[in-house]
Scaffold this active site. Structure first.
Site, PDB file in Angstrom:
ATOM      1  N   GLY A  10      42.821  53.413  41.663  1.00 46.80           N
ATOM      2  CA  GLY A  10      43.480  53.329  40.352  1.00 46.80           C
ATOM      3  C   GLY A  10      43.632  54.703  39.717  1.00 46.80           C
ATOM      4  N   TYR A  60      40.865  44.609  36.130  1.00 45.85           N
ATOM      5  CA  TYR A  60      42.134  43.891  36.000  1.00 45.85           C
ATOM      6  C   TYR A  60      42.794  44.466  34.745  1.00 45.85           C
ATOM      7  CZ  TYR A  60      45.448  40.076  35.329  1.00 45.85           C
ATOM      8  OH  TYR A  60      46.595  39.333  35.163  1.00 45.85           O
ATOM      9  N   THR A  61      43.912  45.183  34.905  1.00 47.84           N
ATOM     10  CA  THR A  61      44.480  45.915  33.767  1.00 47.84           C
ATOM     11  C   THR A  61      45.871  45.422  33.345  1.00 47.84           C
ATOM     12  OG1 THR A  61      45.304  47.598  35.307  1.00 47.84           O
ATOM     13  CG2 THR A  61      43.179  48.036  34.253  1.00 47.84           C
ATOM     14  N   ASP A 102      39.652  50.209  24.181  1.00 47.57           N
ATOM     15  CA  ASP A 102      39.923  50.064  22.743  1.00 47.57           C
ATOM     16  C   ASP A 102      40.348  48.632  22.403  1.00 47.57           C
ATOM     17  OD1 ASP A 102      42.153  50.651  24.405  1.00 47.57           O
ATOM     18  OD2 ASP A 102      43.399  51.080  22.666  1.00 47.57           O
ATOM     19  N   TYR A 125      42.891  40.061  27.775  1.00 46.56           N
ATOM     20  CA  TYR A 125      42.389  41.268  28.448  1.00 46.56           C
ATOM     21  C   TYR A 125      41.221  41.848  27.645  1.00 46.56           C
ATOM     22  CZ  TYR A 125      42.246  46.263  29.673  1.00 46.56           C
ATOM     23  OH  TYR A 125      41.832  47.525  30.014  1.00 46.56           O
TER      24      TYR A 125
HETATM   25  N1  LIG Z   1      45.057  51.952  31.433  1.00 48.96           N
HETATM   26  C1  LIG Z   1      44.676  52.006  30.155  1.00 48.96           C
HETATM   27  O1  LIG Z   1      45.467  52.228  29.239  1.00 48.96           O
HETATM   28  C2  LIG Z   1      43.214  51.831  29.794  1.00 48.96           C
HETATM   29  C3  LIG Z   1      42.822  51.962  28.450  1.00 48.96           C
HETATM   30  C4  LIG Z   1      41.471  51.817  28.135  1.00 48.96           C
HETATM   31  C5  LIG Z   1      40.567  51.516  29.124  1.00 48.96           C
HETATM   32  N2  LIG Z   1      40.994  51.347  30.419  1.00 48.96           N
HETATM   33  C6  LIG Z   1      40.007  51.020  31.430  1.00 48.96           C
HETATM   34  O2  LIG Z   1      39.900  52.111  32.328  1.00 48.96           O
HETATM   35  C7  LIG Z   1      39.470  51.610  33.611  1.00 48.96           C
HETATM   36  C8  LIG Z   1      40.356  52.173  34.698  1.00 48.96           C
HETATM   37  O3  LIG Z   1      41.668  51.691  34.469  1.00 48.96           O
HETATM   38  P1  LIG Z   1      42.954  52.371  35.090  1.00 48.96           P
HETATM   39  O4  LIG Z   1      43.819  52.775  33.974  1.00 48.96           O
HETATM   40  O5  LIG Z   1      42.555  53.366  36.123  1.00 48.96           O
HETATM   41  O6  LIG Z   1      43.587  51.073  35.761  1.00 48.96           O
HETATM   42  P2  LIG Z   1      44.317  50.886  37.171  1.00 48.96           P
HETATM   43  O7  LIG Z   1      45.147  52.086  37.486  1.00 48.96           O
HETATM   44  O8  LIG Z   1      44.960  49.546  37.087  1.00 48.96           O
HETATM   45  O9  LIG Z   1      43.098  50.855  38.195  1.00 48.96           O
HETATM   46  C9  LIG Z   1      42.276  49.750  38.358  1.00 48.96           C
HETATM   47  C10 LIG Z   1      41.968  49.662  39.818  1.00 48.96           C
HETATM   48  O10 LIG Z   1      41.095  48.540  40.032  1.00 48.96           O
HETATM   49  C11 LIG Z   1      41.549  47.884  41.206  1.00 48.96           C
HETATM   50  N3  LIG Z   1      41.056  46.512  41.257  1.00 48.96           N
HETATM   51  C12 LIG Z   1      41.570  45.395  40.696  1.00 48.96           C
HETATM   52  N4  LIG Z   1      40.826  44.325  41.025  1.00 48.96           N
HETATM   53  C13 LIG Z   1      39.828  44.773  41.816  1.00 48.96           C
HETATM   54  C14 LIG Z   1      38.756  44.153  42.506  1.00 48.96           C
HETATM   55  N5  LIG Z   1      38.541  42.838  42.431  1.00 48.96           N
HETATM   56  N6  LIG Z   1      37.922  44.925  43.248  1.00 48.96           N
HETATM   57  C15 LIG Z   1      38.124  46.260  43.348  1.00 48.96           C
HETATM   58  N7  LIG Z   1      39.129  46.905  42.740  1.00 48.96           N
HETATM   59  C16 LIG Z   1      39.963  46.162  41.973  1.00 48.96           C
HETATM   60  C17 LIG Z   1      43.050  47.961  41.123  1.00 48.96           C
HETATM   61  O11 LIG Z   1      43.627  47.698  42.384  1.00 48.96           O
HETATM   62  P3  LIG Z   1      45.142  47.112  42.437  1.00 48.96           P
HETATM   63  O12 LIG Z   1      46.001  48.174  41.840  1.00 48.96           O
HETATM   64  O13 LIG Z   1      45.349  46.903  43.906  1.00 48.96           O
HETATM   65  O14 LIG Z   1      45.125  45.857  41.635  1.00 48.96           O
HETATM   66  C18 LIG Z   1      43.222  49.413  40.680  1.00 48.96           C
HETATM   67  O15 LIG Z   1      43.229  50.284  41.800  1.00 48.96           O
HETATM   68  C19 LIG Z   1      39.488  50.083  33.501  1.00 48.96           C
HETATM   69  O16 LIG Z   1      38.197  49.618  33.217  1.00 48.96           O
HETATM   70  C20 LIG Z   1      40.371  49.834  32.295  1.00 48.96           C
HETATM   71  O17 LIG Z   1      40.071  48.615  31.673  1.00 48.96           O
HETATM   72  C21 LIG Z   1      42.290  51.527  30.789  1.00 48.96           C
END
Ligand SMILES: NC(=O)c1ccc[n+]([C@@H]2O[C@H](COP(=O)([O-])OP(=O)(O)OC[C@H]3O[C@@H](n4cnc5c(N)ncnc54)[C@H](OP(=O)(O)O)[C@@H]3O)[C@@H](O)[C@H]2O)c1
Length: 293
Positions: A10, A60-61, A102, A125
Site C-alpha cells: 500500500g 481496508y481503505t 481522522d 470505515y
Molecule cells: N489513505 C488515507 O487517506 C488515510 C488517511 C488516514 C489514515 N489512513 C490509514 O493509513 C493506513 C495505510 O493506508 P494507505 O493509505 O497506505 O492505504 P492503501 O494504499 O489502501 O494500503 C492498504 C494496503 O493494505 C492491503 N490489504 C487490504 N486487506 C488486507 C489484508 N486482509 N491483509 C493484508 N493486507 C491487506 C491492501 O492491499 P490491496 O490494495 O490489494 O487491497 C493495501 O496494499 C491504513 O490504516 C489507513 O486506514 C489512510
C-alpha cells in the site's frame, strides 16, 4: 531491530520499506504474502520471525465501498488488528504500531482534535477503524502505539493526488469540495514518523500525526494544479472550481473538519512535520514526468 511490516504494497507500506533505517531487519509482506485476516498465517509469521515491532500498514481503505462491504471492512480493520495485537502479546515484548484515521471523529469540532477527544465516526470505515483501535489497545495495552493520520497520498496509485493528476492531464475542468477541511499528509512523511515511533520503545498509546498546515480538498487540488505544471507532470495549469459537499454526493459521509492536534506527538517522538505544500512538492518531484503521460 526486527520489524514486520504488513500491507507493504500500500501507499504507506511502500514508503515504510523505502525509508527503513539501516539497522532494521525487515520482513515486509504485501497482502499477497500475508493476509492479516488469516489467523494461522499471522501466528506462523510472528512466531517464526519474532519481531520486536510490527507496523500494521494493511487496511481496508475503500471508504465508500465500506458502506456496503461492512463485514470485510470490520474483518480487515478491526478483527485482523486484534489478531496482530494478540500475536504480538503472545510473543512477549513485541510492540505493534497500528495506523488509524481522522475518520474516527465526527468532524464537528472547530479546533484540531486531541487524542483525548471523544470519537464519533459518521461512516462505516471510520467505525471499523475505531473498532481496530479499541481491539489493539485491549489486546496489547502499553505495547500498542496507535497513530491516527489524515488525507494520505503518495506518488503511487489510488489516491486524491493521482485522481487529480489524471483529470488534469485530460484537460477537463476540475470541481473539488471546498467545505471539508483537513491536513493532506504524504505517505513518505507518515512513514518517517512511524519509524520514529519504532525507534522509541518508551512511546505508546494514542497519537496524531499529519503534515502541518490546513487545507480544504479544493486548496489541495489548486496546489496540485500549480505544482504539477512546475514539475512537468501536466502541460498547462488547469482551472479548479470549488464546490460544496452536497454537489459531490458519495456513499459515505465525510467529516467536514479533520484537523488533528499533533503537538503532543511532536514532543514525544522529537520529529516535526513539514507543511503539507512542501511535502506535496517533494512527492510531485519524485514522479518522473514520463509517468504522467
Ligand atoms: N489513505 C488515507 O487517506 C488515510 C488517511 C488516514 C489514515 N489512513 C490509514 O493509513 C493506513 C495505510 O493506508 P494507505 O493509505 O497506505 O492505504 P492503501 O494504499 O489502501 O494500503 C492498504 C494496503 O493494505 C492491503 N490489504 C487490504 N486487506 C488486507 C489484508 N486482509 N491483509 C493484508 N493486507 C491487506 C491492501 O492491499 P490491496 O490494495 O490489494 O487491497 C493495501 O496494499 C491504513 O490504516 C489507513 O486506514 C489512510
Amino acid at each position: 531491530m526486527r520489524v514486520l511490516i504488513t500491507g507493504s504494497g500500500g501507499q504507506v507500506g511502500r514508503e515504510l520499506v523505502r525509508a527503513a533505517p539501516p539497522d532494521a531487519e525487515l520482513r515486509a509482506l504485501s497482502r499477497g504474502e500475508l493476509d492479516i485476516g488469516d489467523e494461522a498465517a499471522v501466528w506462523a509469521v510472528v512466531k517464526e520471525f519474532m519481531p520486536a515491532v510490527i507496523i500494521n500498514a494493511a487496511a481496508y481503505t475503500a471508504v465508500d465501498r465500506a458502506e456496503t462491504e461492512r463485514d470485510l471492512a470490520w474483518k480487515v480493520n478491526a478483527t485482523a488488528p486484534r489478531l496482530l495485537a494478540q500475536s504480538a502479546a503472545a510473543q512477549g515484548g513485541c510492540r505493534l504500531i497500528h495506523i488509524s484515521s481522522d475518520y474516527v471523529f465526527s468532524g464537528e469540532s472547530s479546533r484540531p482534535y486531541r487524542t483525548d477527544d471523544g470519537p464519533g465516526p459518521i461512516n462505516e470505515y471510520g467505525r471499523s477503524k475505531l473498532g481496530g483501535e479499541r481491539a489493539v489497545q485491549q489486546a496489547l495495552g502499553a505495547m500498542a502505539v496507535i497513530v491516527r493520520s489524515s488525507w494520505v497520498y503518495s506518488a503511487h496509485e489510488r489516491n486524491f493526488l493521482h485522481t487529480m493528476l489524471r483529470l488534469m492531464r485530460e484537460g477537463r475542468p476540475v470541481r473539488v469540495v471546498a467545505d471539508q477541511i483537513g491536513a493532506p499528509t504524504s505517505a513518505a512523511s507518515l512513514a518517517s514518523a512511524l519509524w520514529a515511533f519504532a525507534s522509541r520503545p518508551g512511546v505508546s498509546g494514542l497519537h496524531h500525526w499529519t503534515d502541518a498546515g490546513v487545507a480544504s480538498w479544493y486548496d489541495f487540488a489548486v496546489s496540485i494544479a500549480d505544482q504539477a505544471v512546475v514539475a512537468g507532470l501536466i502541460p498547462d495549469r488547469v482551472e479548479v472550481t470549488p464546490i460544496a459537499t452536497e454537489e459531490y454526493p458519495t456513499a459515505a459521509r465525510r467529516p467536514a473538519f479533520s484537523l488533528l492536534d499533533t503537538r503532543p506527538t511532536v514532543a514525544a517522538v522529537g520529529t516535526r512535520p513539514a507543511h503539507w505544500a512542501r511535502e506535496l512538492k517533494a512527492t510531485l518531484q519524485s514522479i518522473r514526468p514520463i509517468q504522467a503521460t
